[in-house]
Design a protein around this motif. Sequence first.
Motif, PDB file in Angstrom:
ATOM      1  N   LEU A  38      31.139  39.515  43.694  1.00  0.00           N
ATOM      2  CA  LEU A  38      31.904  40.714  43.338  1.00  0.00           C
ATOM      3  C   LEU A  38      32.499  41.358  44.590  1.00  0.00           C
ATOM      4  O   LEU A  38      33.667  41.771  44.588  1.00  0.00           O
ATOM      5  CB  LEU A  38      31.019  41.718  42.591  1.00  0.00           C
ATOM      6  CG  LEU A  38      30.580  41.330  41.183  1.00  0.00           C
ATOM      7  CD1 LEU A  38      29.633  42.385  40.614  1.00  0.00           C
ATOM      8  CD2 LEU A  38      31.764  41.111  40.256  1.00  0.00           C
ATOM      9  N   ARG A  42      36.556  41.536  45.071  1.00  0.00           N
ATOM     10  CA  ARG A  42      37.184  42.867  45.148  1.00  0.00           C
ATOM     11  C   ARG A  42      37.826  43.104  46.509  1.00  0.00           C
ATOM     12  O   ARG A  42      38.954  43.596  46.579  1.00  0.00           O
ATOM     13  CB  ARG A  42      36.156  43.970  44.833  1.00  0.00           C
ATOM     14  CG  ARG A  42      36.787  45.340  44.739  1.00  0.00           C
ATOM     15  CD  ARG A  42      37.763  45.430  43.573  1.00  0.00           C
ATOM     16  NE  ARG A  42      38.552  46.649  43.664  1.00  0.00           N
ATOM     17  CZ  ARG A  42      39.879  46.678  43.691  1.00  0.00           C
ATOM     18  NH1 ARG A  42      40.588  45.572  43.589  1.00  0.00           N
ATOM     19  NH2 ARG A  42      40.516  47.822  43.796  1.00  0.00           N
ATOM     20  N   GLU A  65      29.698  33.770  35.777  1.00  0.00           N
ATOM     21  CA  GLU A  65      30.273  35.104  35.588  1.00  0.00           C
ATOM     22  C   GLU A  65      31.219  35.070  34.394  1.00  0.00           C
ATOM     23  O   GLU A  65      31.925  34.103  34.172  1.00  0.00           O
ATOM     24  CB  GLU A  65      31.008  35.561  36.850  1.00  0.00           C
ATOM     25  CG  GLU A  65      31.614  36.954  36.753  1.00  0.00           C
ATOM     26  CD  GLU A  65      30.627  38.037  36.390  1.00  0.00           C
ATOM     27  OE1 GLU A  65      30.459  38.306  35.183  1.00  0.00           O
ATOM     28  OE2 GLU A  65      30.018  38.624  37.298  1.00  0.00           O
ATOM     29  N   LEU A  73      37.673  43.612  37.016  1.00  0.00           N
ATOM     30  CA  LEU A  73      37.210  43.972  38.359  1.00  0.00           C
ATOM     31  C   LEU A  73      38.162  44.914  39.093  1.00  0.00           C
ATOM     32  O   LEU A  73      37.717  45.843  39.765  1.00  0.00           O
ATOM     33  CB  LEU A  73      36.957  42.709  39.183  1.00  0.00           C
ATOM     34  CG  LEU A  73      36.166  42.858  40.453  1.00  0.00           C
ATOM     35  CD1 LEU A  73      34.856  43.596  40.232  1.00  0.00           C
ATOM     36  CD2 LEU A  73      35.888  41.486  41.051  1.00  0.00           C
ATOM     37  N   TRP A  76      37.450  48.460  37.770  1.00  0.00           N
ATOM     38  CA  TRP A  76      36.025  48.627  37.503  1.00  0.00           C
ATOM     39  C   TRP A  76      35.633  50.071  37.207  1.00  0.00           C
ATOM     40  O   TRP A  76      34.708  50.317  36.456  1.00  0.00           O
ATOM     41  CB  TRP A  76      35.194  48.058  38.659  1.00  0.00           C
ATOM     42  CG  TRP A  76      35.358  48.804  39.953  1.00  0.00           C
ATOM     43  CD1 TRP A  76      36.252  48.523  40.949  1.00  0.00           C
ATOM     44  CD2 TRP A  76      34.635  49.948  40.382  1.00  0.00           C
ATOM     45  NE1 TRP A  76      36.119  49.433  41.969  1.00  0.00           N
ATOM     46  CE2 TRP A  76      35.128  50.318  41.643  1.00  0.00           C
ATOM     47  CE3 TRP A  76      33.600  50.697  39.820  1.00  0.00           C
ATOM     48  CZ2 TRP A  76      34.651  51.391  42.366  1.00  0.00           C
ATOM     49  CZ3 TRP A  76      33.108  51.790  40.538  1.00  0.00           C
ATOM     50  CH2 TRP A  76      33.635  52.127  41.796  1.00  0.00           C
ATOM     51  N   PHE A  82      30.166  47.142  34.256  1.00  0.00           N
ATOM     52  CA  PHE A  82      29.456  47.016  35.524  1.00  0.00           C
ATOM     53  C   PHE A  82      28.292  47.996  35.586  1.00  0.00           C
ATOM     54  O   PHE A  82      28.409  49.154  35.208  1.00  0.00           O
ATOM     55  CB  PHE A  82      30.427  47.222  36.698  1.00  0.00           C
ATOM     56  CG  PHE A  82      31.546  46.218  36.684  1.00  0.00           C
ATOM     57  CD1 PHE A  82      31.354  44.952  37.210  1.00  0.00           C
ATOM     58  CD2 PHE A  82      32.770  46.520  36.101  1.00  0.00           C
ATOM     59  CE1 PHE A  82      32.372  43.998  37.156  1.00  0.00           C
ATOM     60  CE2 PHE A  82      33.793  45.578  36.052  1.00  0.00           C
ATOM     61  CZ  PHE A  82      33.586  44.312  36.585  1.00  0.00           C
ATOM     62  N   GLU A  86      26.160  47.753  40.638  1.00  0.00           N
ATOM     63  CA  GLU A  86      27.431  47.062  40.904  1.00  0.00           C
ATOM     64  C   GLU A  86      28.539  48.060  41.216  1.00  0.00           C
ATOM     65  O   GLU A  86      29.364  47.819  42.101  1.00  0.00           O
ATOM     66  CB  GLU A  86      27.820  46.189  39.709  1.00  0.00           C
ATOM     67  CG  GLU A  86      26.927  44.981  39.535  1.00  0.00           C
ATOM     68  CD  GLU A  86      27.137  44.256  38.224  1.00  0.00           C
ATOM     69  OE1 GLU A  86      26.840  43.040  38.189  1.00  0.00           O
ATOM     70  OE2 GLU A  86      27.584  44.865  37.219  1.00  0.00           O
TER      71      GLU A  86
END
Length: 150
Positions: A38, A42, A65, A73, A76, A82, A86
């Motif tokens: 992640l 990101r 995933e 993402l 988010w 999430f 996270e």
Amino acid sequence: MKTKRIDINEVKPTAYKPIFDLYNDLKKSTLSTLAFLLIQIRASQINGCAYCVQSHIKEAVQQGEKQYRIHALSTWRESPFFTEEEQIILEMTEEITNISTHGLSEKLYQKAIKLFEEEEIADIIMGICCINVWNRIGRATLMEPIPSQD
């Protein structure tokens, strides 16, 4: 039209060694594989590194995933997909990737220190730093994503 740029690995093969050492250390750290992916996806989105975005999304899918989380993402903050942990990791990723804007805010650091152990915070910060190094190499040398054969 893009011009071909150097391949650092060909020009100076030893240059990548410390980055690979850090990466391999992070793979054995307190960061879960998913959390590290992640972070990598990101930060790569923020930095506009198409090579790393493609590479780490492919790896995330291979690790199980869910596509809906990957698609969410970039948004988010507005997504229910999430966990609190996270979300803090993603917010830290954004603040540290955009370090010149504000740095890692005290408010976010205090949220993180309540949720994570110090070693975990160190691993999160180093994970963010690691992918930012790779993103800068990818962008500076115009690395292009390789089409998936899947």
